[in-house]
Write a protein that holds these residues in place. Structure first.
Motif, short mmCIF file in Angstrom:
data_model
loop_
_atom_site.label_atom_id
_atom_site.label_comp_id
_atom_site.label_asym_id
_atom_site.label_seq_id
_atom_site.Cartn_x
_atom_site.Cartn_y
_atom_site.Cartn_z
N GLU A 96 3.10 1.08 -9.88
CA GLU A 96 1.99 1.57 -9.07
C GLU A 96 0.65 1.38 -9.77
O GLU A 96 0.53 1.59 -10.97
CB GLU A 96 2.20 3.05 -8.72
N TYR A 115 0.83 -1.19 0.00
CA TYR A 115 0.00 0.00 0.00
C TYR A 115 0.87 1.25 0.00
O TYR A 115 1.56 1.54 0.98
CB TYR A 115 -0.92 0.02 1.21
N VAL A 116 0.80 2.01 -1.08
CA VAL A 116 1.57 3.25 -1.17
C VAL A 116 0.96 4.31 -0.26
O VAL A 116 1.67 5.03 0.45
CB VAL A 116 1.62 3.76 -2.63
N ASN A 117 -0.37 4.41 -0.26
CA ASN A 117 -1.05 5.42 0.58
C ASN A 117 -1.58 4.79 1.87
O ASN A 117 -2.65 5.12 2.37
CB ASN A 117 -2.19 6.08 -0.19
N ARG A 118 -0.80 3.88 2.39
CA ARG A 118 -1.19 3.13 3.58
C ARG A 118 -1.55 4.05 4.74
O ARG A 118 -2.55 3.85 5.43
CB ARG A 118 -0.04 2.19 3.96
N LYS A 134 -7.26 3.49 -3.55
CA LYS A 134 -6.05 2.92 -2.96
C LYS A 134 -4.97 2.84 -4.03
O LYS A 134 -5.26 2.62 -5.21
CB LYS A 134 -6.34 1.52 -2.41
N VAL A 135 -3.74 3.01 -3.60
CA VAL A 135 -2.59 2.92 -4.51
C VAL A 135 -1.71 1.77 -4.03
O VAL A 135 -1.27 1.74 -2.88
CB VAL A 135 -1.80 4.23 -4.54
N SER A 148 -3.40 2.45 -9.25
CA SER A 148 -4.40 3.26 -8.54
C SER A 148 -5.77 2.65 -8.80
O SER A 148 -6.21 2.54 -9.95
CB SER A 148 -4.37 4.71 -9.02
N HIS A 157 -13.35 3.79 -1.81
CA HIS A 157 -12.09 4.45 -1.49
C HIS A 157 -11.06 4.22 -2.59
O HIS A 157 -11.07 3.19 -3.27
CB HIS A 157 -11.53 3.92 -0.16
N ASP A 204 -2.78 6.96 4.83
CA ASP A 204 -4.07 7.66 4.69
C ASP A 204 -5.25 6.75 4.96
O ASP A 204 -6.37 7.23 5.20
CB ASP A 204 -4.20 8.22 3.26
N ASP A 205 -5.03 5.45 4.94
CA ASP A 205 -6.13 4.50 4.97
C ASP A 205 -6.26 3.76 6.29
O ASP A 205 -7.31 3.17 6.57
CB ASP A 205 -5.92 3.47 3.85
#
Length: 329
Positions: free
Chosen positions: A257, A190-193, A248-249, A259, A246, A195-196
């Motif tokens: 990557e 998870y790149v945007n871990r 997720k990246v 998205s 939601h 935020d989540d």
């Protein structure tokens, strides 16, 4: 079939009866009727009961249920009469076995008897075969089915190609929440871990509210708090949220990557299970998803840190295909 449930009930009118008032007597009356109906459907001969004497009602007698369950005749009679008595988990287990209750009926019995913590039910329900067909038909979209505790119950090939560390995990750790909080940061997908995480824990807290006091749920929370101080800190905040859609990246060693938009659907035929589907959020991801359809990813992939990334063989699925247990750790 997948259903999205919408609540169309109206708020309670002012001055109307308080919700839950007199629920105890009504619940006991329902319990009495339920036990009688389950008793009357049984065949005495199949259960080794004598059939020579004349029977006024179908099925087993109360004293026969008590005998087979190993409980007192008076106690069982009072239970079936809807009297206000205490029923232990062990005794209700014995009654459930005697009455040949399935899992849904057993859980219903516990709730009608007002047992505060519905115990773990060891037998497995079955996911309908159509559910796996739906998952497979969604390719190249990655899709999985999870239960309320986020255990991964079923998945399609695209999901396995993106998250082999989840489907390859031991059954007691084949859980999206566990994976999110315990995977090494050097190769976390998870790149945007960051935020989540809060949202994931808040969603889990909302589901946990329906299972407070249940040993399997409490043990899972205890284990995850011990394994992840990050989860323990978020859990202590008592955040609560509903699910939703939601973005997720993800980071993939071969595709780069990705998205995606993560959408969740309730499965009406399997209580507290959800189908989670990832759809492309941009054209680049859409093109990369075609590689998942073709299953042409190179073998022996590794992250820069050296950790392996090996999807399971295409024929391999869950250890118990189509089966799930609601309260299993």
């Amino acid at each position: 079939m997948v259903f999205v449930s919408i609540d169309l009930t109206h708020p309670q009118a002012a001055g109307s009866r308080t919700p839950g008032r007199d629920a105890g007597p009504r619940r006991r009356s329902e319990l009495a009727s339920f036990l009688r109906s389950r008793r009357e459907r049984l065949d005495p001969e199949q259960l080794g009961m004598p059939t020579g004497t004349r029977r006024r009602t179908p099925g087993l007698r109360r004293e026969e249920v008590a005998q087979l369950a190993g409980v007192g005749v008076t106690w069982y009679t009072w239970l079936e009469q809807g009297r206000q008595i205490n029923a232990s988990v062990q005794v209700l287990d014995a009654v459930a076995r005697t009455l040949r209750l399935d899992q849904a009926e057993t859980e219903h019995l516990y709730r009608l008897a007002d047992v505060p913590a519905v115990p773990a039910v060891v037998n497995c329900r079955r996911l309908a075969p159509e559910v796996q067909q739906i998952l497979d038909g969604l390719r190249p979209l990655p899709a999985s089915v999870v239960n309320g505790r986020s255990d991964i119950l079923a998945w399609n090939r695209s999901f396995a190609l993106l998250f082999p560390f989840m489907v390859n995990a031991p059954e007691d750790k084949r859980n999206s929440l566990w994976s999110t909080f315990t995977s090494p940061k050097c190769c976390h997908p998870y790149v945007n871990r960051g935020d989540d995480l809060g949202r994931m824990v808040a969603n889990f807290r909302a589901r946990y509210g329906r299972h407070v006091g249940e040993p399997a749920w409490d043990e899972f929370v205890k284990r995850l708090c011990a394994a992840s101080p990050e989860f323990a800190e978020l859990w202590a905040e008592h955040g609560v949220a509903d699910g939703g859609v939601h973005v997720k990246v993800f980071r993939h060693p071969a595709l780069g990557e990705l998205s995606v938009v993560s959408t969740t659907f309730d499965l009406a035929a399997a209580p507290e299970t959800r189908m989670m589907v990832s759809t492309p959020n941009d054209e680049s991801t859409r093109e990369k998803f075609e590689m998942l359809r073709q299953d042409t990813l190179p073998k022996g992939l590794t992250y820069p840190c050296g950790h392996s990334f090996d999807p399971p063989p295409e024929a391999e699925r869950a250890s118990s295909p189509g089966a799930y247990t609601l309260h299993k750790v």
